[in-house]
Design an enzyme around this catalytic site. Structure first.
Site, PDB file in Angstrom:
ATOM      1  N   GLY A  12      12.058  -3.247 -42.774  1.00 48.75           N
ATOM      2  CA  GLY A  12      11.535  -3.816 -41.524  1.00 48.75           C
ATOM      3  C   GLY A  12      10.828  -2.776 -40.679  1.00 48.75           C
ATOM      4  N   ARG A  73       8.791  -4.970 -48.346  1.00 44.55           N
ATOM      5  CA  ARG A  73       9.983  -5.005 -49.190  1.00 44.55           C
ATOM      6  C   ARG A  73       9.459  -5.075 -50.614  1.00 44.55           C
ATOM      7  NH1 ARG A  73      11.998  -7.544 -44.318  1.00 44.55           N
ATOM      8  NH2 ARG A  73      13.573  -6.065 -43.604  1.00 44.55           N
ATOM      9  N   ASP A 104      19.016   0.879 -44.257  1.00 43.61           N
ATOM     10  CA  ASP A 104      19.976   1.156 -45.336  1.00 43.61           C
ATOM     11  C   ASP A 104      19.460   0.717 -46.707  1.00 43.61           C
ATOM     12  OD1 ASP A 104      20.316  -1.533 -44.782  1.00 43.61           O
ATOM     13  OD2 ASP A 104      22.489  -1.488 -45.033  1.00 43.61           O
ATOM     14  N   THR A 127      15.326   1.437 -37.723  1.00 40.98           N
ATOM     15  CA  THR A 127      15.689   0.020 -37.704  1.00 40.98           C
ATOM     16  C   THR A 127      16.140  -0.357 -36.298  1.00 40.98           C
ATOM     17  OG1 THR A 127      17.416  -1.555 -38.331  1.00 40.98           O
ATOM     18  CG2 THR A 127      17.899   0.729 -38.800  1.00 40.98           C
ATOM     19  N   ASP A 129      18.255  -2.360 -35.622  1.00 41.45           N
ATOM     20  CA  ASP A 129      19.668  -2.768 -35.668  1.00 41.45           C
ATOM     21  C   ASP A 129      20.651  -1.647 -35.306  1.00 41.45           C
ATOM     22  OD1 ASP A 129      18.686  -5.148 -36.526  1.00 41.45           O
ATOM     23  OD2 ASP A 129      19.293  -4.937 -38.621  1.00 41.45           O
ATOM     24  N   ASP A 131      22.208   0.421 -37.211  1.00 44.94           N
ATOM     25  CA  ASP A 131      23.379   0.132 -38.049  1.00 44.94           C
ATOM     26  C   ASP A 131      23.545   1.112 -39.205  1.00 44.94           C
ATOM     27  OD1 ASP A 131      21.201  -0.627 -39.529  1.00 44.94           O
ATOM     28  OD2 ASP A 131      22.023  -2.548 -40.178  1.00 44.94           O
ATOM     29  N   GLY A 172      20.054  -8.746 -35.867  1.00 47.04           N
ATOM     30  CA  GLY A 172      21.148  -7.917 -36.369  1.00 47.04           C
ATOM     31  C   GLY A 172      21.921  -8.696 -37.421  1.00 47.04           C
ATOM     32  N   ARG A 173      21.403  -8.659 -38.660  1.00 44.95           N
ATOM     33  CA  ARG A 173      21.998  -9.465 -39.732  1.00 44.95           C
ATOM     34  C   ARG A 173      23.480  -9.163 -39.932  1.00 44.95           C
ATOM     35  NH1 ARG A 173      18.190  -8.280 -44.632  1.00 44.95           N
ATOM     36  NH2 ARG A 173      17.970  -6.511 -43.273  1.00 44.95           N
TER      37      ARG A 173
HETATM   38  P1  ADP Z   1      15.786  -1.804 -44.764  1.00 42.52           P
HETATM   39  O1  ADP Z   1      15.458  -0.461 -45.317  1.00 42.52           O
HETATM   40  O2  ADP Z   1      15.093  -2.060 -43.447  1.00 42.52           O
HETATM   41  O3  ADP Z   1      17.270  -2.069 -44.749  1.00 42.52           O
HETATM   42  P2  ADP Z   1      15.529  -3.605 -47.069  1.00 42.52           P
HETATM   43  O4  ADP Z   1      16.995  -3.842 -47.161  1.00 42.52           O
HETATM   44  O5  ADP Z   1      14.635  -4.771 -47.180  1.00 42.52           O
HETATM   45  O6  ADP Z   1      15.106  -2.893 -45.700  1.00 42.52           O
HETATM   46  O7  ADP Z   1      15.125  -2.547 -48.205  1.00 42.52           O
HETATM   47  C1  ADP Z   1      13.807  -2.070 -48.307  1.00 42.52           C
HETATM   48  C2  ADP Z   1      13.437  -1.874 -49.744  1.00 42.52           C
HETATM   49  O8  ADP Z   1      14.268  -0.849 -50.330  1.00 42.52           O
HETATM   50  C3  ADP Z   1      13.638  -3.065 -50.670  1.00 42.52           C
HETATM   51  O9  ADP Z   1      12.595  -3.998 -50.608  1.00 42.52           O
HETATM   52  C4  ADP Z   1      13.660  -2.405 -52.038  1.00 42.52           C
HETATM   53  O10 ADP Z   1      12.363  -2.093 -52.469  1.00 42.52           O
HETATM   54  C5  ADP Z   1      14.384  -1.088 -51.723  1.00 42.52           C
HETATM   55  N1  ADP Z   1      15.801  -1.215 -52.103  1.00 42.52           N
HETATM   56  C6  ADP Z   1      16.814  -1.764 -51.387  1.00 42.52           C
HETATM   57  N2  ADP Z   1      17.976  -1.710 -52.059  1.00 42.52           N
HETATM   58  C7  ADP Z   1      17.702  -1.120 -53.251  1.00 42.52           C
HETATM   59  C8  ADP Z   1      18.477  -0.764 -54.405  1.00 42.52           C
HETATM   60  N3  ADP Z   1      19.807  -1.011 -54.468  1.00 42.52           N
HETATM   61  N4  ADP Z   1      17.840  -0.164 -55.441  1.00 42.52           N
HETATM   62  C9  ADP Z   1      16.525   0.104 -55.390  1.00 42.52           C
HETATM   63  N5  ADP Z   1      15.741  -0.203 -54.327  1.00 42.52           N
HETATM   64  C10 ADP Z   1      16.303  -0.803 -53.275  1.00 42.52           C
END
Ligand code: ADP
Length: 323
Positions: A12, A73, A104, A127, A129, A131, A172-173
């Site tokens: 995000g 993403r 995260d 983020t 959030d 978090d 904030g999921r």
């Molecule tokens: P944020 O970083 O804001 O928490 P996301 O949870 O959408 O956002 O994660 C961002 C991107 O990180 C995902 O679209 C994916 O490409 C990568 N990602 C997340 N988790 C994993 C994982 N376990 N293994 C590999 N890539 C991951």
């Protein structure tokens, strides 16, 4: 010797990302390191879409919301085949380091990459959030908090004029950080967040006294609360208190964008410069953060291990004044 690094924003968007990029680029260039910016997060690594980030490129970026490098993403990056393409791009550009601005999920992705390829990786928490474990602050949180509080103040005007009960849903999921901070600053009467157990039952008990009171009330609902979103909760409350009128406002993406606050810009610059300093000191597999106003390093695995707890002093303070 680090001569060239990559930088990307993932997940995000968050206000302050651009200020942070500016700080990373300027401090890297100061240390004679070239910076390649990859577009659209991990997708940019997979498809090799990039631009050279020079000192003049990032001029004026401090005041811009969102991310000018764009973010995304990437489902492909979650697969070994996708990450192999990303690794080929890192090799093609002969990159010795990678700076990742994200949350995260992005840092879990960074760990997966590090298990398959040797490169110095520094994460910078971005983020709204707030978090991530091990840091008091994530870039984007302060601006989003100010946006949420301004919205609460505006809704309060209407709530007071009509003696209404408003439920305001904040982002904030999995974390009630934004909701708690906004509820306290915005003078809300109640809060429902994933971290607080029995909060719904306590709210219902307190609302018995609201039945006769002709006054406005604001209930802040964290998006991730187990009782569902604000609309759902309003319906549940209506079935318990049919005589009361409820209005619902879901703030949604308005919380994500906007001009970063002054604090955000300052912290984003501090973390950006600190990330390059750590890279030069030989650090890898870490996230930089702020603890008690000072920059610090946290292992990436620690940063994503669990959600930080809500600040107990803030909860106590809120409970004390919202009676
Ligand atoms: P944020 O970083 O804001 O928490 P996301 O949870 O959408 O956002 O994660 C961002 C991107 O990180 C995902 O679209 C994916 O490409 C990568 N990602 C997340 N988790 C994993 C994982 N376990 N293994 C590999 N890539 C991951």
């Amino acid at each position: 010797m680090i001569r060239r690094i990559g930088l990307l924003c993932s997940g995000g968007d968050a206000p302050g990302m651009n200020a942070c990029i500016r700080a990373v680029v300027r401090s890297a260039i100061d240390a004679k390191i070239e910076v390649i910016g990859f577009y659209n997060g991990y997708e940019g690594l997979i498809h090799n879409t990039f631009c050279m980030l020079r000192s003049e490129t990032v001029s004026g970026w401090s005041a811009r919301g969102g991310t000018l490098l764009k973010t995304a993403r990437s489902a492909a990056f979650k697969t070994p085949q996708g990450r192999l393409k990303a690794i080929q791009t890192l090799q093609l550009h002969n990159l010795q380091g990678l700076i990742i601005l994200g949350g995260d999920g992005s840092f879990k992705g960074a760990q997966a990459l590090l298990n398959e390829h040797a490169i110095a990786v520094i994460g910078i928490p971005c983020t709204i959030d707030n978090d991530l474990n091990g840091t008091d602050y994530t870039i984007g949180f302060d601006t989003a908090l100010n946006t949420a509080v301004e919205a609460i103040d505006r809704i309060r005007d209407t709530a007071e004029s009509h003696d209404r009960i408003f439920l305001i849903e904040l982002m904030g999921r999995d974390s009630g950080q934004l909701a708690l901070h906004a509820a306290l600053s915005g003078g809300a009467e109640a809060i429902l967040v994933p971290e607080l157990k029995n909060d719904f039952e306590q709210l219902v008990a307190r609302m018995q006294n609201w039945r006769s009171s002709k006054s406005s009330k604001i209930i802040i609902v964290g998006e991730g609360d187990e009782h569902g979103g604000a609309l759902n909760i309003a319906n549940q409350l209506k079935s318990i208190f049919p005589a009361l009128e409820f209005r619902v406002s879901v703030l949604g993406h308005i919380q994500r964008g906007g001009v970063p606050s002054a604090i955000e810009r300052i912290n984003a610059h501090v973390l950006g410069v600190y990330a390059i300093k750590q890279l030069l000191a030989g650090q890898t597999r870490i996230m930089v953060g702020l603890k008690n106003q000072s920059p610090c390093c946290i292992d990436l695995s620690e940063a994503v291990k669990r959600k930080p707890e809500l600040n107990s002093v803030l909860i106590e303070t809120f409970n004390c004044i919202s009676q």
